[in-house]
Design a protein around this motif. Sequence first.
Motif, PDB file in Angstrom:
ATOM      1  N   LEU A 131       0.823  -1.203   0.000  1.00  0.00           N
ATOM      2  CA  LEU A 131       0.000   0.000   0.000  1.00  0.00           C
ATOM      3  C   LEU A 131       0.862   1.260   0.000  1.00  0.00           C
ATOM      4  CD1 LEU A 131      -2.685   1.495   0.240  1.00  0.00           C
ATOM      5  CD2 LEU A 131      -2.585   1.138   2.724  1.00  0.00           C
ATOM      6  N   THR A 132       1.852   1.307   0.879  1.00  0.00           N
ATOM      7  CA  THR A 132       2.689   2.504   0.959  1.00  0.00           C
ATOM      8  C   THR A 132       3.485   2.718  -0.323  1.00  0.00           C
ATOM      9  OG1 THR A 132       2.896   2.112   3.337  1.00  0.00           O
ATOM     10  CG2 THR A 132       4.400   3.704   2.366  1.00  0.00           C
ATOM     11  N   GLY A 133       4.018   1.639  -0.880  1.00  0.00           N
ATOM     12  CA  GLY A 133       4.777   1.765  -2.119  1.00  0.00           C
ATOM     13  C   GLY A 133       3.937   2.296  -3.268  1.00  0.00           C
ATOM     14  N   VAL A 137       4.556   6.000  -5.266  1.00  0.00           N
ATOM     15  CA  VAL A 137       4.750   6.121  -6.714  1.00  0.00           C
ATOM     16  C   VAL A 137       3.713   7.076  -7.304  1.00  0.00           C
ATOM     17  CG1 VAL A 137       4.660   4.881  -8.913  1.00  0.00           C
ATOM     18  CG2 VAL A 137       5.832   3.863  -6.952  1.00  0.00           C
ATOM     19  N   ALA A 138       2.483   6.971  -6.819  1.00  0.00           N
ATOM     20  CA  ALA A 138       1.419   7.836  -7.338  1.00  0.00           C
ATOM     21  C   ALA A 138       1.672   9.308  -7.033  1.00  0.00           C
ATOM     22  CB  ALA A 138       0.070   7.393  -6.769  1.00  0.00           C
ATOM     23  N   VAL A 139       2.270   9.618  -5.865  1.00  0.00           N
ATOM     24  CA  VAL A 139       2.594  11.015  -5.546  1.00  0.00           C
ATOM     25  C   VAL A 139       3.509  11.604  -6.618  1.00  0.00           C
ATOM     26  CG1 VAL A 139       3.835  12.518  -3.937  1.00  0.00           C
ATOM     27  CG2 VAL A 139       2.257  10.808  -3.053  1.00  0.00           C
ATOM     28  N   GLY A 140       4.452  10.795  -7.093  1.00  0.00           N
ATOM     29  CA  GLY A 140       5.364  11.275  -8.116  1.00  0.00           C
ATOM     30  C   GLY A 140       4.707  11.514  -9.462  1.00  0.00           C
ATOM     31  N   ARG A 227      10.422  14.375  -8.595  1.00  0.00           N
ATOM     32  CA  ARG A 227       9.529  13.226  -8.749  1.00  0.00           C
ATOM     33  C   ARG A 227      10.279  11.889  -8.778  1.00  0.00           C
ATOM     34  NH1 ARG A 227       4.391  14.888 -10.394  1.00  0.00           N
ATOM     35  NH2 ARG A 227       4.276  17.076 -11.083  1.00  0.00           N
ATOM     36  N   VAL A 228      11.552  11.903  -9.149  1.00  0.00           N
ATOM     37  CA  VAL A 228      12.303  10.658  -9.332  1.00  0.00           C
ATOM     38  C   VAL A 228      12.343   9.804  -8.054  1.00  0.00           C
ATOM     39  CG1 VAL A 228      14.586   9.699  -9.870  1.00  0.00           C
ATOM     40  CG2 VAL A 228      13.665  11.607 -11.219  1.00  0.00           C
ATOM     41  N   PRO A 229      12.605  10.371  -6.864  1.00  0.00           N
ATOM     42  CA  PRO A 229      12.606   9.534  -5.659  1.00  0.00           C
ATOM     43  C   PRO A 229      11.267   8.849  -5.399  1.00  0.00           C
ATOM     44  CG  PRO A 229      13.647  11.655  -5.226  1.00  0.00           C
ATOM     45  CD  PRO A 229      13.003  11.764  -6.564  1.00  0.00           C
ATOM     46  N   GLY A 234       8.708   2.386  -6.140  1.00  0.00           N
ATOM     47  CA  GLY A 234       8.107   1.164  -6.671  1.00  0.00           C
ATOM     48  C   GLY A 234       9.103   0.012  -6.719  1.00  0.00           C
ATOM     49  N   LEU A 235      10.315   0.285  -7.189  1.00  0.00           N
ATOM     50  CA  LEU A 235      11.340  -0.761  -7.243  1.00  0.00           C
ATOM     51  C   LEU A 235      11.751  -1.210  -5.844  1.00  0.00           C
ATOM     52  CD1 LEU A 235      13.605   0.661 -10.105  1.00  0.00           C
ATOM     53  CD2 LEU A 235      11.938  -1.199 -10.249  1.00  0.00           C
TER      54      LEU A 235
END
Length: 477
Positions: A131-133, A137-140, A227-229, A234-235
């Motif tokens: 869930l957190t991951g 990713v969506a925030v970015g 946004r990259v971090p 995800g990875l």
Amino acid sequence: MRHPHTPPSPSAEPPRRPPEQSPERSSDRPSDRPSDQVPGRSPGGPSMRRLAAASLAGTAVEFYDFYVYGTAAALVLGPLFFPTFSPLAGTLAAFGTFAVGFVSRPLGAVLFGHVGDRRGRRPVLFASLALTGAATVAVGCVPSYAVIGPAAPVLLLVLRFLQGLGLGGEWGGAVLLAGEHAPKRRRALWASFPQVGPSVGFLLANGVMLALSAGLSDAAFRAWGWRVPFWAAGLLALGGLLLRSSLAETPQFRELARTGRRAGAPLVEVVRGHWRLLLLTAGALAVGYAVFYAVSTWALAYGTERLGVSRTVMLGCVMAAVAVKGAVTPFAAMLGDRYGRRPMCLAGCAASALWMFPMVGLLHTGRPMLMFLAILVALLAFVTMFAVVGAYLPELYEPRVRCTGAAVGYNLAGVLGGALTPVVATAAADGSGPPWGVAAYLAGIAVVSLGCFALLPETAPAAVPARSGRAGEPAAA
């Protein structure tokens, strides 16, 4: 009257310590206590090193997700998502979305704590990390205010809420994974590895931010570099899920399931039977959150925006201090195994209260070495407490409600100490001189936490006397 040949009820207790008399006490049943075993291996289970690595990796990824948002809030989210505000108001608004993650953490603790106490500790580790991951990713991927208008900050709020929900479940599952497998006299040491995870996550998050900030122009960093971090999360989450895929359930939960003693409604039992303990642990741990987020989030914004220190220098100071904190954590935990959890927490709390005014004075100098010293001493006081809480909090609760009780208490402390600290500190520092109001605020929280720790009992096996003399005094389980 029971027939002489009827076997005793599984819930029967030795007369000297019935749970009904002390609901805020850990269970004393032999089946709830892992016996001492060869160091480095859980009883009949996998290597403690592998378990510690898996719990550390998961908390590192989860806290990476959480911290990367805090760093972005301090550096870029204000002008990108709240452009109609003044610089100060924009930073406050960005920290407001940061606070939402803390508000949702207790809800995550309730949700995943229920799963942990009813279905096992292992499922919590997978669901919370996924869930957190995904939310990170969506925030970015959220467009800025210039692209979609007011929908941009609304989406940030929703995703930050989901981040906090997942993190609220992660901590309880991770510390129980390590602690319930560990030998009881080395439990603080092994349960401290999930506490190293936040330092690793912080260094990862800020290391990526530092590299991008130093390597890109300011325009490129604000346009896409920040946004990259978030995309990298995800990875990291996939790697953490793979590492946890082969973990076994903890011995204590397997015993609860085998004997049918799992809680039917864990939250109800915690609120009814352990409400005082819940409030005390939340108040006691509030200072840790307040100090950590003051030096890692507020100080970053204060140094760059008010003192004119470069982002690279400020991030370098904070990261160096956090690296030392992470390295010291297992050693502080070993002291907790030897001398007890409560003395370590009291010492760290007192040191925090005494250091806040010198810390603010040193930060205000704007000199990198003095700023590093200010942050380092504050984090050493912090780790003196938080190195042992991975063992301390679960030991305060009986195993049937341990996941819910420990997680909710830990994350309620985040609301009390962490959610508003960057906002309050930013507002209190709105002046030309040293922000003594920030020091007073943090010292006040430390004094309240010191009082709460003073009311909590000891749980370490080497420090707890053989008999329990007061109601509510737990035995190490």
